[in-house]
Design a protein around this motif. Structure first.
Motif, PDB file in Angstrom:
ATOM      1  N   LEU A 188      10.751  11.068   3.652  1.00 30.66           N
ATOM      2  CA  LEU A 188       9.725  10.057   3.398  1.00 30.66           C
ATOM      3  C   LEU A 188       9.959   9.452   2.014  1.00 30.66           C
ATOM      4  O   LEU A 188       9.959  10.178   1.012  1.00 30.66           O
ATOM      5  N   VAL A 189      10.159   8.150   1.968  1.00 24.44           N
ATOM      6  CA  VAL A 189      10.305   7.431   0.701  1.00 24.44           C
ATOM      7  C   VAL A 189       9.001   6.675   0.464  1.00 24.44           C
ATOM      8  O   VAL A 189       8.718   5.683   1.130  1.00 24.44           O
ATOM      9  N   GLU A 225      17.816  13.255   9.628  1.00 26.10           N
ATOM     10  CA  GLU A 225      18.178  12.349  10.723  1.00 26.10           C
ATOM     11  C   GLU A 225      17.166  11.229  10.907  1.00 26.10           C
ATOM     12  O   GLU A 225      17.447  10.247  11.599  1.00 26.10           O
ATOM     13  N   ARG A 226      15.963  11.385  10.304  1.00 23.59           N
ATOM     14  CA  ARG A 226      14.932  10.331  10.394  1.00 23.59           C
ATOM     15  C   ARG A 226      14.516   9.952   8.976  1.00 23.59           C
ATOM     16  O   ARG A 226      14.190  10.821   8.170  1.00 23.59           O
ATOM     17  N   LEU A 227      14.523   8.658   8.700  1.00 25.03           N
ATOM     18  CA  LEU A 227      14.241   8.167   7.357  1.00 25.03           C
ATOM     19  C   LEU A 227      13.060   7.208   7.413  1.00 25.03           C
ATOM     20  O   LEU A 227      13.147   6.121   7.989  1.00 25.03           O
ATOM     21  N   TYR A 228      11.908   7.629   6.844  1.00 28.81           N
ATOM     22  CA  TYR A 228      10.692   6.810   6.841  1.00 28.81           C
ATOM     23  C   TYR A 228      10.532   6.195   5.447  1.00 28.81           C
ATOM     24  O   TYR A 228      10.446   6.924   4.452  1.00 28.81           O
ATOM     25  N   TYR A 233      12.869   3.997   9.762  1.00 28.81           N
ATOM     26  CA  TYR A 233      11.571   3.539  10.245  1.00 28.81           C
ATOM     27  C   TYR A 233      10.728   3.124   9.032  1.00 28.81           C
ATOM     28  O   TYR A 233      10.773   3.767   7.986  1.00 28.81           O
ATOM     29  N   ARG A 234       9.945   2.069   9.198  1.00 31.34           N
ATOM     30  CA  ARG A 234       9.067   1.612   8.125  1.00 31.34           C
ATOM     31  C   ARG A 234       7.639   2.089   8.395  1.00 31.34           C
ATOM     32  O   ARG A 234       7.238   2.223   9.545  1.00 31.34           O
ATOM     33  N   PHE A 235       6.884   2.336   7.309  1.00 36.26           N
ATOM     34  CA  PHE A 235       5.489   2.737   7.468  1.00 36.26           C
ATOM     35  C   PHE A 235       4.633   2.024   6.437  1.00 36.26           C
ATOM     36  O   PHE A 235       5.131   1.535   5.414  1.00 36.26           O
ATOM     37  N   GLY A 236       3.322   1.965   6.733  1.00 37.85           N
ATOM     38  CA  GLY A 236       2.410   1.242   5.858  1.00 37.85           C
ATOM     39  C   GLY A 236       1.599   2.124   4.940  1.00 37.85           C
ATOM     40  O   GLY A 236       1.202   1.697   3.853  1.00 37.85           O
ATOM     41  N   ASP A 237       1.287   3.358   5.363  1.00 37.39           N
ATOM     42  CA  ASP A 237       0.550   4.279   4.495  1.00 37.39           C
ATOM     43  C   ASP A 237       1.010   5.702   4.765  1.00 37.39           C
ATOM     44  O   ASP A 237       1.692   5.983   5.750  1.00 37.39           O
ATOM     45  N   VAL A 238       0.623   6.593   3.876  1.00 38.15           N
ATOM     46  CA  VAL A 238       1.108   7.968   3.943  1.00 38.15           C
ATOM     47  C   VAL A 238       0.637   8.670   5.209  1.00 38.15           C
ATOM     48  O   VAL A 238       1.371   9.476   5.803  1.00 38.15           O
ATOM     49  N   GLU A 239      -0.588   8.370   5.651  1.00 38.92           N
ATOM     50  CA  GLU A 239      -1.104   8.999   6.873  1.00 38.92           C
ATOM     51  C   GLU A 239      -0.161   8.730   8.043  1.00 38.92           C
ATOM     52  O   GLU A 239       0.166   9.644   8.819  1.00 38.92           O
ATOM     53  N   ALA A 261       3.010   7.924   7.899  1.00 35.43           N
ATOM     54  CA  ALA A 261       4.304   8.572   7.689  1.00 35.43           C
ATOM     55  C   ALA A 261       4.242  10.058   8.034  1.00 35.43           C
ATOM     56  O   ALA A 261       5.149  10.596   8.690  1.00 35.43           O
ATOM     57  N   VAL A 262       3.179  10.722   7.613  1.00 37.44           N
ATOM     58  CA  VAL A 262       3.039  12.153   7.895  1.00 37.44           C
ATOM     59  C   VAL A 262       2.906  12.393   9.396  1.00 37.44           C
ATOM     60  O   VAL A 262       3.549  13.295   9.959  1.00 37.44           O
TER      61      VAL A 262
END
Length: 535
Positions: free
Chosen positions: A280-281, A310-313, A413-419, A421-422
């Motif tokens: 998680l970045v 293997e998965r990069l958020y 994968y892109r995410f908008g908030d930590v929730e 991403a987790v």
């Protein structure tokens, strides 16, 4: 050897110079004879060098009768080994540490030739084993010493916990880290007083045999470590079905079978299985450091590492900058086959691994994913090379989205908030390792605590947790059972025995006391012990 880089005609990843030394310069008949001396087997098998496909060595293979004989010899040797003091056994580990450092060039050559790793990644594997040898060489007497505990009644009852070796440990190790997952995992078993019957993967048999020979040189009795080679479906079950404890590293599918066989005999087991590890970045991450970490975490050992990413958020606010730099760095990685430092990425180990990687990438591309870099084999470098690959736009039901690829491939994968991403990072049955990148370490630890993995690294990919050998390492969910490293990593190879000594008065009515009087006395005692905060 020159440090210059030759750019491949395909205009893909550059190629580091191969150098002049070849497999035949290292794996000589004399070396093979030295390493296989005393190894049972009437059959023969060969392994191959991933860099070129050439045969490396021929070695003996075992029958089930050979495995039974190995257990018989191990049991006889274990009794005398267990009678030595813990400090004497620990001293063997410390001598082993120094011998491996002294003779590391031969070891690094074998690891490279059997796995296809780069020189630096082979050295990192050696480092991991030496850290374990030093840790248990120093700490085993403390871990295994008798421990006194408060007894049932203070002053009247004394409780002492002793730790006895299990006996003979059945151990099955894979090909991807042949020194760390053979010698490294066996060290705490040995210092705890056990013998080991081990089946390493045939592809990397020479590395495991080298580790055994070096530990014997350090003072381990030869019969205490038995290595049996042969076909997994034949030798593997025989190892599992005779061990007093079982240690296995490999696939989740095979791990289930190992666990069932051990449980049927009421024998304990440790299993390190598959992973689909996430990084998680966060929006406040140091992008340059995160990019460096991603390159290391995704592509070490060509991705053939259970704890690799293997998965990069990536947070949407920093995704463009991160992906631009990450793609550039990945595209510049040097592929190499040389037995020297300089390459960034080595080979896959087998045609089977190459098939899985190719299938995952080709299917994702066909279903709409975008290849940001890589995405193709590199037979111009070696028969099993595949470029480091970054995929964008990966979605279910693409296999690369949920299945372990075990190769140099990462999905973004892109995410908008930590929730979000987790939740997405936890959305897998696996739970081996994860990584969080942020400038705020307190925030990083808070996010880490919510990730359902056995290890989490803040501002590192996997090395920080794995190398912290005083702390436990292992998986949750379908990533396994039990832990290696730390107290748990050695206690699992022991049976805890409580010796309780009662003095003066029994824990029962005495001196003519009635049952009701004894019960009343105990009521008062229980209240008093709670008031005194006795544990």
């Amino acid at each position: 050897m020159t440090d210059s880089v030759v750019v491949a005609p395909s205009d893909g990843n550059p190629v580091a110079p191969a150098g002049e030394r070849r497999a035949s310069d290292v794996v000589t008949p004399e070396l093979v004879a030295r390493l296989t001396a005393g190894i049972r087997g009437s059959g023969t098998d060969t392994n191959h060098c991933p860099f070129t496909g050439e045969v490396l060595a021929e070695f003996p293979t075992c029958s089930t009768d050979d495995v039974a004989a190995a257990y018989e010899d191990a049991r006889a040797a274990q009794r005398a080994w267990a009678e030595r003091s813990v400090r004497a056994r620990a001293a063997v580990l410390l001598r082993f540490h120094d011998l491996v450092l002294r003779d590391q060039d031969e070891l690094l050559d074998l690891i490279q030739l059997e796995t296809g790793k780069t020189r630096l990644q082979a050295h990192e594997e050696m480092q991991a084993v030496l850290v374990v040898a030093r840790h248990y060489g120093r700490k085993a007497p403390s871990y295994l010493r008798p421990r006194r505990h408060l007894g049932a009644v203070p002053l009247l009852t004394q409780a002492l916990v002793l730790r006895h070796p299990k006996g003979v440990v059945g151990h099955i190790s894979p090909w991807n880290y042949p020194f760390e997952l053979s010698a490294g995992d066996a060290l705490p078993a040995f210092v705890a007083g056990n013998a080991v019957v081990m089946k390493p993967d045939s592809q990397t048999a020479l590395t495991a045999l080298w580790g055994r020979r070096k530990l014997i040189e350090a003072g381990l009795p030869e019969d205490v470590w038995q290595i049996v080679l042969g076909e997994g479906p034949v030798v593997g079950p025989a190892v599992v079905e005779q061990g007093d404890y079982v240690s296995f590293t490999g696939s989740t599918r095979t791990g289930r079978d190992v666990a069932q066989r051990a449980a049927a005999r009421l024998v304990g087991s440790t299993l390190e299985l598959g992973g689909k590890n996430a990084m998680l970045v966060l929006d406040d991450a140091d992008i340059d450091k995160a990019v460096d970490g991603a390159v290391r975490s995704c592509f070490s050992s060509a991705g053939q590492l259970c704890i690799s990413i293997e998965r990069l958020y990536v947070h949407a606010a920093v995704a463009e900058e991160f992906l631009g730099k990450f793609t550039e760095r990945t595209r510049a990685m040097r592929l190499g086959t040389g037995l020297a430092y300089g390459a960034d990425l080595g080979s896959l180990v087998s045609a089977r691994q190459l098939e899985v990687v190719t299938r995952h990438v080709d299917e994702a591309r066909a279903k709409g994913a975008t290849v940001l870099t890589g995405g193709r084999p590199r037979p111009d470098v070696g028969p099993l090379f595949y470029e480091p690959t970054i995929l964008d736009g990966v979605e279910p039901p693409m296999a690369v989205c949920t299945e372990e690829t075990f190769g140099p491939v990462v999905s973004v994968y892109r995410f908008g908030d930590v929730e979000e991403a987790v939740d997405r990072a936890n959305g897998t049955p696996y739970g081996l390792n994860s990584s969080v990148w942020t400038r705020n370490t307190r925030r990083g630890r808070a996010v880490a605590a919510r990730l359902r993995t056995g290890t989490v690294n803040v501002n590192e990919g996997y090395a920080a947790a794995y190398a912290s050998v005083a702390a436990p390492m292992g998986g949750m969910g379908q990533s396994g059972l039990g832990r290696r490293h730390g107290a748990e990593g050695i206690w699992k190879y022991t049976e805890a025995q409580t010796v309780a000594t009662q003095r003066l008065l029994p824990l029962a009515p005495s001196s003519g006391m009635t049952d009701a009087g004894y019960a009343a006395l105990m009521n008062k005692g229980l209240r008093a012990m709670k008031t005194l905060r006795l544990r």
